[in-house]
Design an enzyme around this catalytic site. Sequence first.
Site, PDB file in Angstrom:
ATOM      1  N   HIS A   1      50.342  34.349  60.073  1.00 27.98           N
ATOM      2  CA  HIS A   1      50.351  33.666  58.777  1.00 27.98           C
ATOM      3  C   HIS A   1      50.907  32.264  58.958  1.00 27.98           C
ATOM      4  O   HIS A   1      50.187  31.289  58.923  1.00 27.98           O
ATOM      5  CB  HIS A   1      51.170  34.472  57.764  1.00 27.98           C
ATOM      6  CG  HIS A   1      51.253  33.832  56.416  1.00 27.98           C
ATOM      7  ND1 HIS A   1      52.452  33.669  55.749  1.00 27.98           N
ATOM      8  CD2 HIS A   1      50.305  33.315  55.610  1.00 27.98           C
ATOM      9  CE1 HIS A   1      52.212  33.078  54.586  1.00 27.98           C
ATOM     10  NE2 HIS A   1      50.920  32.854  54.478  1.00 27.98           N
TER      11      HIS A   1
ATOM     12  N   HIS B   1      57.140  35.837  55.204  1.00 31.95           N
ATOM     13  CA  HIS B   1      56.282  36.158  54.059  1.00 31.95           C
ATOM     14  C   HIS B   1      55.805  37.600  54.086  1.00 31.95           C
ATOM     15  O   HIS B   1      54.859  37.962  53.409  1.00 31.95           O
ATOM     16  CB  HIS B   1      55.095  35.195  53.988  1.00 31.95           C
ATOM     17  CG  HIS B   1      55.470  33.750  53.934  1.00 31.95           C
ATOM     18  ND1 HIS B   1      55.619  32.980  55.075  1.00 31.95           N
ATOM     19  CD2 HIS B   1      55.758  32.930  52.899  1.00 31.95           C
ATOM     20  CE1 HIS B   1      55.972  31.746  54.728  1.00 31.95           C
ATOM     21  NE2 HIS B   1      56.068  31.690  53.421  1.00 31.95           N
TER      22      HIS B   1
END
Lengths: 839, 183
Positions: free
Chosen positions: B102, B123
């Site tokens: 990510h 995240h």
Amino acid sequence: MTTPTTTVPIPPVGAVEHTTCCEYCPVACGYRVYTWPLGTSGGMTAAENALGRDLPLGPLAGGWISENMHTVVEVGGERQNCVVLPDPDADVVNVAGSHSVRGGALAQKLFRVDGPTADRLLTPQLRVNGNLVPIPWDTALDLVARLSLTTIERYGELAWGMKCYSYEFLENTYAATKLALASIGTPNYSPHHAPAEGDDVPGLSDAGIDAFSAAFVDDRAAEVLFIAGSDPYETKSVRFTDWQVAGGAKIVYVDPRRTFTADYAERGGGLHLQLRPGTDTCLYNALVLLILENGWEDREFVESLATRAELDAESKWRRVEYGRTRDELLGYLRSDADFTPEGAEKVSGVPASKIRQAAELLSGGAGPQPLTSVLFEKGVYWTHNYENTAAIANLGIVLGASGREGRATSRMGGHQRGGQKAASYPLDKSPHSVDGHPVEMDTERWLVEGNTRFRWVVGTNWISAMAGTGNLRRRVHELTHMGPQVTSTDPATALAQLTARMDAGGMVLVHQEIYANESTAFADIVLPAATWGEEDFTRANAERRLRLYQGFMDAPGESRPDWQIFAEVGQRMGFDGFDWADSNAVFEESAKRSSGSRKDYSALVELAQAQGRRAHDFLGDLGTTGLQAPLRIEGGELIETVRLHEDLRFKSGSGKANFVMPDWSRVRDRNEVLSPRTDKGEVWVLNGRVNALWNNLSDFSRRPLAAERWPMNPLEVNPADALDWGLEAGDLVSVECDDVLDQIGGTGPGGFTAVVYPTDIVPRGVTYTYFLFPGSAANNVTPADTSLQPLSLRYPFKLGRGRLRRLGVSGAVAGMSFASRNRAPGGVTDHDHATDHDQ
Amino acid sequence: MSLTRREFVFLGAAGGAAAAAGVILPVGLSWDRDEDGEVTALVLQYPEVVVGSYLELEIGTPSTFEYPAPGQPNVLARLGMPAEHGIGPEEDLVAFSSLCTHMGCPVTEFQSDEGVLGPCPCHFTSFDLAHDGQPAIGQATQRLPRVLLRLDGDEIVATGLRRHVYGYADNLQGVGVELLQSS
């Protein structure tokens, strides 16, 4: 054996650059798009690439191009590299290039002639002898215009219906409603998500509170967040990670499912109130009562609310009838033992101790009042629509959660805000009413009753997206097969045959889309639409931030932007005002109608025009930052609005807010009708989103990463239930209900199939599935009878029920992970294997 | 000496004549040859590196190693369950880049009961190592890069990478340069 290295092209210096925002969730992260000739690539140093960055990049740097951020598109007829990159320089929303799995792979959405998106609709089509065949645009548009005129002439404008997305850009919704509401003036118009126009959160509106009053900075400033009926990690990911989590607020999370967000909330000192489906009104009432009885409310705010005399003077009948003063509300809440913590525990399954803790956490108890925001979405209002939205509005009011930093009561949004009506809804023409007051037409009921002769469906897999899908599909099949079918591409023959069908009581269906879906199977005429990235459009996000979504590539085949299709038909029908030169012209015209609304952009257009500029260009210059509406001009400057109600004035005649009657007895009665029947072996079949997917999967079934993760529709089943029912991960099951409530007060069978995903996300007796998986829509078992909720004509989409039947092992899920999806950082805890209660 | 990849490949091409003479190249470099076996360029390839001992690696307790270049973290694990592309007698031995695909945060939390790497602390993406690094939940837009492994007796040998490592446009950026410098 040698293995070559893995590379992804980097945009070189000189690559063409555009800005846009994500197509999907209401957060709308900003993106940069680069296009450049094939066979070239930028270098690894800042001086050698268009990113202006040295590679490799470190953690959280922003600007890294994953494999799914690159594709090949056509620009001006030439195949080019294309990178769609979360804007590493964004200073709002997704600061420094944060992104979700949805937006991060936007490049995979784009039309690619040699890729999975190659099956876009490329030409207009007419169904001839049962097959859709290509026809010229002129023929298609003439047919649509002539059939429309014939419908209106023979059967009146109520027989002409349009079902249209509410969100797919301001230019398109303006043009659609200019045709449907302004020119034709039909009340037979409804959005993609509901059977009728009108308010999705009527209880909140009757309290005077705007549904999108909050800004993301409020989430970060808040000390306590009450989040109900929405899993922000899965559905509004960057708002959760970069605003809610980043602010460090304690989270009180309300959801029948123990999701990732629930686990995160409890690990962070917050609470998960794991209520039984359909019991929100009771739970919120209990919280409000506890806060009022203990004197923990924001007294100053509560004292500023409307008096009975002021409520009686309101022009909206619903507010007069359902608006409540503090004393009136308190009297009601004291009248029902279900609203004591112990009573609410019995109803909702949430322990009384947790309800007390929640009330104290939200209000600060006897201590100082924290900055608390109340945020919610469809789990709240697509169940018991009016009562739940009233009850949650009341909670926001006692907490004084409005108009101040960190203090808001607001929807979090399902879609971005791309609706701009060109005219008011013609309520006086609606055939439907409640208690003698006109309400918007229930267009699905109207259609199933056989009153709609022509329906134009725009940008939605309509039949699967509406509740009671099975019955709707059967009825649409009947109506489109009544009377003649088209046997020739000759326009006159087709027109005569389709007109004869309408005369026989049947219906003609037009579907305007980017891909064929289940609803296209019944379409007589198909119109191919151009979409995101293929035209300049504008839209606002959930914090009312307006930005230009630039076109950067060729639209595939003969597809045209929706506004242009409406304009062509409008002109062919003889209406004035459909001669826009481009999408900017539509945008500029629409600005007037935005005046006074939460996304009022009239000042933007006024200022741009005063400077001799196109409004799109003016907004485009502001890139991914855009402007936060409503906008106004002061001293020649454009002034933005961070949050609404900052003057503590509300949307009511008196300008004051008020409590709203949260009528639990109505909910209780409705739950009697809607709950699973144990004697039939039924369980709850809830539905909603999964973070790696979006809507009807039009893009996502064509994305390898998403399609590999979710090759089939998942059905979450509690592991203990799975054991009892003899089900294992990957089993194919049929979810069935014999008597789904249909659109006209009857019942009929409905069902869908799914693969079992055993997980403790769901408690016993509750299952959960993706809401709109192609070919297995959850709405096959959701009730479509709006007489259950006559105040707002909203479906209780979330409250499906059915029984499970094992069909066998699914071979399609060999590579699919069945790992836990609800573990927050910090290792496995007891919580991962226990729920507060079994349903 | 500091070289960009472009300069390095150029150097490689210039060295074509030496290739025919049977020069032994350092690990990580190879000659690209045409159909007739003629050398056309010097190209980068993944080095082969011993990254662990099969007998010493306990089920459910991953070890870490850097590959293909120093500073690029990976996780090596026996999952205790058959894994897609798993090797070894139990087909449960796998290795993956541990930089989240990510936004590049190192993922260190490992859920041994499910063979899941994650959630990432930034995240919260979790990767199912038994399913070829597929994100089980989260915001990553691609699977974790899988390290290609070979067992030489007890020795676990990394031979390459599938997929694109966070932060890089070319997984071997810098690798050849460092090898060249050290050779």
